[in-house]
Design an enzyme around this catalytic site. Structure first.
Site, mmCIF file in Angstrom:
data_model
loop_
_atom_site.group_PDB
_atom_site.id
_atom_site.type_symbol
_atom_site.label_atom_id
_atom_site.label_comp_id
_atom_site.label_asym_id
_atom_site.label_seq_id
_atom_site.Cartn_x
_atom_site.Cartn_y
_atom_site.Cartn_z
ATOM 1 N N LYS A 89 -12.065 -42.089 -55.761
ATOM 2 C CA LYS A 89 -11.473 -43.402 -55.502
ATOM 3 C C LYS A 89 -11.382 -43.653 -54.003
ATOM 4 O O LYS A 89 -11.035 -42.755 -53.242
ATOM 5 C CB LYS A 89 -10.073 -43.452 -56.116
ATOM 6 C CG LYS A 89 -10.069 -43.169 -57.608
ATOM 7 C CD LYS A 89 -8.655 -42.984 -58.137
ATOM 8 C CE LYS A 89 -8.020 -41.707 -57.638
ATOM 9 N NZ LYS A 89 -6.724 -41.402 -58.275
ATOM 10 N N THR A 139 0.852 -50.511 -53.386
ATOM 11 C CA THR A 139 -0.187 -49.624 -53.931
ATOM 12 C C THR A 139 0.378 -48.329 -54.526
ATOM 13 O O THR A 139 -0.390 -47.502 -55.001
ATOM 14 C CB THR A 139 -1.215 -49.261 -52.842
ATOM 15 O OG1 THR A 139 -0.507 -48.692 -51.738
ATOM 16 C CG2 THR A 139 -1.983 -50.489 -52.380
ATOM 17 N N GLY A 179 1.247 -45.981 -57.118
ATOM 18 C CA GLY A 179 0.913 -45.944 -58.545
ATOM 19 C C GLY A 179 -0.518 -46.352 -58.889
ATOM 20 O O GLY A 179 -0.912 -46.317 -60.047
ATOM 21 N N THR A 180 -1.311 -46.720 -57.869
ATOM 22 C CA THR A 180 -2.691 -47.158 -58.161
ATOM 23 C C THR A 180 -3.503 -46.107 -58.908
ATOM 24 O O THR A 180 -4.234 -46.427 -59.845
ATOM 25 C CB THR A 180 -3.485 -47.508 -56.867
ATOM 26 O OG1 THR A 180 -3.244 -46.485 -55.918
ATOM 27 C CG2 THR A 180 -3.094 -48.849 -56.297
ATOM 28 N N GLY A 181 -3.363 -44.846 -58.475
ATOM 29 C CA GLY A 181 -4.161 -43.777 -59.082
ATOM 30 C C GLY A 181 -3.802 -43.579 -60.549
ATOM 31 O O GLY A 181 -4.682 -43.333 -61.397
ATOM 32 N N CYS A 182 -2.512 -43.704 -60.872
ATOM 33 C CA CYS A 182 -2.049 -43.539 -62.255
ATOM 34 C C CYS A 182 -2.604 -44.656 -63.129
ATOM 35 O O CYS A 182 -3.126 -44.410 -64.219
ATOM 36 C CB CYS A 182 -0.519 -43.547 -62.308
ATOM 37 S SG CYS A 182 0.227 -42.308 -61.224
#
Ligand SMILES: Nc1ncnc2c1ncn2[C@@H]1O[C@H](COP(=O)(O)OP(=O)(O)O)[C@@H](O)[C@H]1O
Ligand SMILES: Cc1ncc(COP(=O)(O)O)c(N)n1
Length: 428
Positions: A166, A194, A196-199
């Site tokens: 990512k 941003t 929490g974007t990865g979750c």
């Protein structure tokens, strides 16, 4: 279809299990939440965490594995090596999306060691961010080319089924390596929170896989979903908003209905309002809490002795009023509606008598650079009128602008409040 989620709890409600549950639900599948650890965190800081005993994690997965049709599993924060081992055993045979969470975006460790994360890589679709990809591949990543090399190394040396690196920490372009091929998913920076974007990204990936899309298509869809959850994030949460699409559509629906009702009410004032309608027509705009603006297509015009809306209430049907409203909302977000009328001294005097807060702007005070840029006049005008009164204005007028016709803007916290103000102003 059910999606199994193995993750940690973020007490700030931004990342982790709560973001995952919302993502899976918002995308129309059933979340099966399995907790690995409790973290003590808020959007600015992780104070610590407590991992559950591996047996507790194992029992949670066992309780649901046999009784739901599980389309995919998303694995986030693991916390410890023992939990990683238990999750590996209990999720054997499922399509696994592994978000190799190592550190929070605030820089706190969320797993005991990189080796614990590696336990789950074999056969999984792995979604590291740039620092995580560096830790897994041992390579330095400074460019999209280097993202590609690292993705290949993680797949080939650690046995991942696919690797998505990512780009949130680099150029917002994501890279996929799958079955010997490399794919690029270009992105642009979106303004918003941003955390929490990865979750959200890995949960969305799991959902789209469960729905049966091919991997490259799932990455594209997950990326667009994350972009929306950043764009429509809320200041209160200081994190992404996985419910953005549902909320946005609900707000659109409500705003359209609210404005349609108000326009109907306004038409009742037909004859009284007719003399106040300017040459360019009147428009009536209403913003949703996400600052999307509805108005009357083609405006409201004089029609014989009365008035009439030319077209229906539509999204983005007025550029001028949209810009005025959005500027006003930067100062006073509670203001949601605005309507323009022809300027007259009596109207402004009447407003003052009614106790409305009146302000104005004067294009002769407009700085040269704003004038030359053309588009910025409305924004500058609203800002100067707001600053002039120092409190929330109910009515702003100017004596020549927008086709040079003098105009009055009437604001309100709802479309009906504007109608009530117009009613009071136009009554004799
Ligand atoms: N400000 C942003 N604008 C647009 N996309 C972003 C932004 N930040 C992150 N992304 C995207 O969100 C997804 C998650 O990426 P990233 O933030 O790198 O993950 P993590 O949360 O694990 O650090 C990726 O698709 C990335 O491109
Ligand atoms: C429980 C939990 N899981 C994952 C993250 C990573 O999210 P981010 O990288 O946005 O901090 C987190 N902070 N907390």
């Amino acid at each position: 279809m059910a999606v199994l989620i193995v993750a940690g709890l973020d007490t700030g409600g931004g990342a982790g299990l709560k973001a995952d549950i919302e993502t899976v639900s918002a995308l129309g599948e059933h979340p099966l939440p399995v907790l690995t650890s409790v973290t003590y965190q808020n959007p600015s800081e992780v104070r610590g965490y407590h991992t559950l005993p591996p047996e507790v994690v194992r029992e949670q997965i066992r309780a649901v594995r046999g009784s739901f049709k599980i389309g995919a599993v998303k694995i986030g924060m693991l916390g410890s090596r023992e939990i990683a081992e238990a999750v590996k055993q209990e999720t054997e045979g499922l399509t696994r999306v592994l978000d190799p969470v190592m550190e929070s975006s605030t820089g706190a460790k969320l797993v005991d060691s990189v080796e614990s994360v590696k336990v789950l890589i074999l056969g999984s679709i792995v979604t590291p961010n740039v620092p995580e990809a560096e830790a897994l591949s041992g390579l330095k990543i400074r460019s999209i080319e280097e993202m590609k090399e690292a993705a290949k190394v993680i797949a080939e040396e650690l046995g991942a089924e696919a690797v998505v690196i990512k780009g949130g920490h680099l150029s917002y372009t994501d890279v996929l390596y799958w079955k010997g091929k490399l794919y690029e998913f270009p992105g642009e920076r979106v303004e918003g929170f941003t955390h929490g974007t990865g979750c959200v990204f890995s949960s969305a990936l799991a959902v789209f896989l469960a729905k049966g899309f091919e991997l490259p298509e799932t990455v594209e869809r997950a990326k667009r979903f994350v972009e929306g959850s950043i764009r429509f994030s809320k200041a209160e949460a200081r994190a992404v908003n996985p419910l953005w699409e549902l909320e946005r559509d609900a707000h659109r629906w409500r705003a359209k209905g609210e404005l349609e009702e108000a326009v109907k009410e306004l038409m009742e004032l037909g004859e009284k309002l007719n003399p106040h309608v300017p040459e360019v027509g009147t428009n009536f705009a209403l913003a949703t809490p996400f600052s999307e603006v509805f108005a009357v297509k083609g405006r409201i015009v004089r029609y014989g002795g009365t008035i009439k809306p030319v077209g229906p209430v539509e999204f983005n049907a007025s550029d001028h009023l949209r810009r005025a409203l959005l500027k006003m909302r930067e100062f006073y977000p509670e203001v949601r509606a605005v309507l323009n009328l022809r300027y007259s001294e009596e109207l402004v005097e009447k407003a003052k008598k009614l106790g409305l807060v009146v302000s104005f702007y004067d294009r002769r005070e407009e700085p040269e650079d704003v004038k030359r840029a053309e588009k910025g006049t409305m924004e500058w005008g609203i800002e100067s009128a707001v600053k002039r009164v120092g409190k929330r204005p109910d009515l702003i007028y100017h004596l020549g602008d927008w086709g040079k016709e003098p105009m009055v803007l009437i604001f309100g916290r709802s479309a009906m409040e504007v109608v009530e103000r117009v009613r009071a102003l136009s009554s004799r």
